[in-house]
Scaffold this motif. Structure first.
Motif, PDB file in Angstrom:
ATOM      1  N   GLU A  49     123.338  24.784  54.989  1.00  0.00           N
ATOM      2  CA  GLU A  49     122.769  25.998  55.569  1.00  0.00           C
ATOM      3  C   GLU A  49     122.656  25.842  57.084  1.00  0.00           C
ATOM      4  OE1 GLU A  49     121.181  29.265  56.842  1.00  0.00           O
ATOM      5  OE2 GLU A  49     121.750  29.131  54.720  1.00  0.00           O
ATOM      6  N   HIS A  51     120.862  27.631  59.158  1.00  0.00           N
ATOM      7  CA  HIS A  51     119.535  27.946  59.682  1.00  0.00           C
ATOM      8  C   HIS A  51     118.561  26.814  59.331  1.00  0.00           C
ATOM      9  CE1 HIS A  51     116.536  30.355  61.456  1.00  0.00           C
ATOM     10  NE2 HIS A  51     116.215  31.145  60.448  1.00  0.00           N
ATOM     11  N   VAL A  52     117.296  26.983  59.734  1.00  0.00           N
ATOM     12  CA  VAL A  52     116.269  25.983  59.420  1.00  0.00           C
ATOM     13  C   VAL A  52     115.454  26.372  58.202  1.00  0.00           C
ATOM     14  CG1 VAL A  52     116.089  25.243  61.816  1.00  0.00           C
ATOM     15  CG2 VAL A  52     114.572  27.062  60.980  1.00  0.00           C
ATOM     16  N   PRO A  54     115.480  28.508  54.153  1.00  0.00           N
ATOM     17  CA  PRO A  54     116.280  29.100  53.077  1.00  0.00           C
ATOM     18  C   PRO A  54     116.108  30.611  53.069  1.00  0.00           C
ATOM     19  CG  PRO A  54     114.210  28.337  52.164  1.00  0.00           C
ATOM     20  CD  PRO A  54     114.192  27.978  53.643  1.00  0.00           C
ATOM     21  N   GLU A 251     113.919  27.406  46.359  1.00  0.00           N
ATOM     22  CA  GLU A 251     114.216  26.124  46.996  1.00  0.00           C
ATOM     23  C   GLU A 251     113.467  24.986  46.282  1.00  0.00           C
ATOM     24  OE1 GLU A 251     113.872  24.373  51.526  1.00  0.00           O
ATOM     25  OE2 GLU A 251     112.091  25.269  50.579  1.00  0.00           O
ATOM     26  N   ILE A 261     119.633  20.063  49.949  1.00  0.00           N
ATOM     27  CA  ILE A 261     119.927  21.081  50.961  1.00  0.00           C
ATOM     28  C   ILE A 261     119.972  20.420  52.328  1.00  0.00           C
ATOM     29  CG2 ILE A 261     119.242  23.243  52.066  1.00  0.00           C
ATOM     30  CD1 ILE A 261     117.825  24.092  49.617  1.00  0.00           C
ATOM     31  N   SER A 262     121.032  20.691  53.072  1.00  0.00           N
ATOM     32  CA  SER A 262     121.145  20.226  54.454  1.00  0.00           C
ATOM     33  C   SER A 262     121.004  21.429  55.372  1.00  0.00           C
ATOM     34  CB  SER A 262     122.504  19.551  54.688  1.00  0.00           C
ATOM     35  OG  SER A 262     122.636  18.388  53.898  1.00  0.00           O
ATOM     36  N   TYR A 263     119.922  21.449  56.177  1.00  0.00           N
ATOM     37  CA  TYR A 263     119.705  22.518  57.134  1.00  0.00           C
ATOM     38  C   TYR A 263     120.311  22.157  58.488  1.00  0.00           C
ATOM     39  CZ  TYR A 263     116.556  24.650  53.741  1.00  0.00           C
ATOM     40  OH  TYR A 263     116.047  25.243  52.613  1.00  0.00           O
ATOM     41  N   ARG A 264     120.420  23.159  59.366  1.00  0.00           N
ATOM     42  CA  ARG A 264     121.101  23.002  60.652  1.00  0.00           C
ATOM     43  C   ARG A 264     122.497  22.409  60.439  1.00  0.00           C
ATOM     44  NH1 ARG A 264     117.346  23.601  64.833  1.00  0.00           N
ATOM     45  NH2 ARG A 264     115.170  23.249  64.264  1.00  0.00           N
TER      46      ARG A 264
END
Length: 560
Positions: A49, A51-52, A54, A251, A261-264
């Protein structure tokens, strides 16, 4: 550059005997749904993802202790005992939450202050409309009679992918549809505009178009009746925690199932080898490999960005080379103005009101597409949206994406000035309609369609993608049914989300279920799903740390 050395995603081939690996692009509702069902069926999944947070468009942001809830106005599936609710139970979306239900769908007020209330109870609605306009008795009774019939119908086809429905499932659908076939046919073939134009009362002619807050243009009677009937059954309520709360709950369910989940983590392209998707490459150059890749992000970005337009066919070409650029095919973008107010606005006020504007008022709203403004008292929807002793009001209007895109690209100072113009108008309008409000307003936070595009990637800032009941609707249905959510000439890849399953959160969630059902069918294993057992009461702390959307907001005198 490969992914993290030594992890399950760094090698093109998975370990002998290892679980099938599924990479999902986008942690919106569809992406997280895909991940949840993949985990339930013995697969190993990972969501990337940019964004920071969900949720995608199903989100919120904060400023000065206020929470600005962006997406949900009503959620299909909030009542027990139907297939839509089962999907939410499997995803943990409603765990520990209360549901707010309203007795009315919307109120519409004209320039003179005359109003009509669209009650969900057909008997109450009929009495109210007849009091307003006895001369329109025949049309009023016809609409309310149809609403009563829809209240007696339960049809939520969100559990099984179309191509995999059993004979028993198809027979059950026919038993529901056939007795009401003429009702479905007639209400789906009658445009709301044509129906509304038959009223003698000028307010009713305009108000019926705005039952869904603003006029979506081109919708027939059917979706209005379906959603009002759902609301009558408390199956279109508002879940505690709102939009981001829904996303956070899913989430939490996904992580409890073992998902990652990997953000940024912005995906730059989908890796393809010999006609098969084998993984992804991030903007930072890292590569991650999987047995199957699912894109649950913007459709145009997927087709022409991540895949460079290499895998298309007649249906995809029709959607993305023709209909995408045809006016009226995408659901309109919106301008949102969130207003933080000291005190309460009164318990007797309608939670949602569409104000019909004069041409002079509408001209003051930058980029407005219609002469109306929607005002929702969001503090009435759920607890925790405002600090103690304060309230949040959400004002919206359909707006032209191109106007805001050009403004932001060419002249940032003028772009900010137009945001101030929106804030000024909202402040003054609320004071006219709710005297004494202006002096209690602490801030106004404005998000334009360009903001939506920047934060979610949605084409033209549309939050619901293709407009239902348009030509795109029929093509999307074939993508889900006949094409099994795959692209021509590309194996190991699927698309999920509103760009294939159409708009609406329950539809987005169901596409994640469908993708995994099709994948299980391909792998020769049975699909399984289980309900979440989470029961901890919801509280606002579960939203986590919220970002500010921009540094910009209007406080006090909006011209300072």
């Amino acid at each position: 550059m490969a992914g993290d050395a030594g992890d399950a995603w760094s090698a093109e081939e998975r370990e002998a005997g290892g679980s099938p690996r599924v990479i999902v692009i986008g942690a919106g509702i569809a992406g997280m749904s895909t991940g949840c069902y993949a985990q339930m069926n013995g697969m190993r999944s990972r969501i990337f993802e940019k964004h920071v947070l969900p949720g995608g468009c199903c989100t919120a942001w904060s400023r000065d202790g206020y929470i600005f809830d962006y997406c949900i106005e009503w959620l299909i599936g909030t009542a027990d005992g139907n297939d839509a609710h089962q999907v939410w139970r499997e995803l943990g979306a409603l765990d520990g939450k209360t549901i707010t239900n309203f007795e009315m769908f919307n109120r519409v007020v004209d320039e003179t202050g005359r109003s009509v209330v669209f009650f969900n109870d057909p008997d109450r609605l009929e009495r109210h409309l007849l009091d307003l306009s006895p001369a329109d008795a025949r049309l009023i009774r016809s609409f309310c009679r149809d609403l009563r019939r829809f209240i007696g119908i339960e049809l939520y086809p969100f559990l099984t992918a179309p191509a995999l429905r059993t004979v028993r499932e198809r027979a059950a659908t026919l038993r529901t549809v056939l007795p009401a076939f003429r009702l479905f046919w007639r209400t789906s073939a009658t445009p709301m505009h044509r129906f509304a134009d038959r009223f003698q009362d000028p307010l009713l002619r305009r108000a019926f178009r705005n039952i869904f807050f603003q006029d979506p243009e081109g919708f027939p009677l059917l979706p209005y009746l379906f959603n009002m009937a759902s609301a009558h059954h408390h199956n279109a309520g508002f879940p505690q925690g709102g939009s981001l709360g829904l996303a956070r709950s899913i989430e939490e369910r996904y992580k409890a199932l073992g998902g990652e989940i990997s953000y940024r983590a912005r995906v730059e392209r989908i890796l393809v080898e010999d006609g098969r998707a084998i993984g992804i490459e991030l903007r930072n150059g890292r590569r991650y490999y999987a047995d199957h890749v699912v894109s649950a992000c913007d459709g145009h970005t997927t087709i022409h960005g991540l895949l460079q337009g290499r895998f298309t066919g007649p249906r995809i070409d029709k959607l993305y080379n023709d209909l995408l650029h045809r006016p009226g095919t995408l659901f309109p973008a919106v301008v949102s103005a969130f207003v933080g107010v000291r005190g309460d606005l009164g318990p007797d006020r309608a939670h949602s009101t569409t104000y019909l504007l004069s041409s002079e008022d509408a001209a003051q709203l930058p980029g407005a597409l219609q002469n109306s403004l929607v005002v929702q008292l969001r503090s009435r929807y759920s607890d925790g949206f405002a600090p103690p002793g304060r309230s949040v009001v959400h004002c919206t209007y359909f707006s032209d994406f191109a106007y805001w895109k050009a403004l932001r690209a060419v002249d940032r100072k003028e772009y900010r000035a137009k945001k101030h113009q929106v804030a000024d108008f909202v402040r003054n309008f609320l004071e006219r309609r709710l005297p004494g409000t202006a002096e209690r307003i602490e801030l106004v936070d404005v998000a334009s369609p360009a903001t939506t595009r920047r934060y979610t990637g949605n084409h033209d800032g549309s939050i619901l993608a293709w407009k239902a009941f348009s030509e795109a609707d029929d093509i999307a249905a074939k993508l889900v049914g006949k094409d099994r959510m795959r692209l021509p000439g590309l194996r190991g890849f699927s698309m999920a989300g509103q760009w294939v399953g159409m708009g609406g959160l329950i539809r987005a969630a169901s596409t994640g279920r469908f993708v995994v059902q099709y994948l299980c069918d391909e792998l020769g294993c049975g699909f399984t799903a289980s309900e979440s057992q989470g029961g901890e009461p919801w509280h606002p702390g579960k939203l986590g740390r919220l970002p500010q959307l921009d540094r910009w907001s209007a406080r006090g005198d909006t011209r300072t």
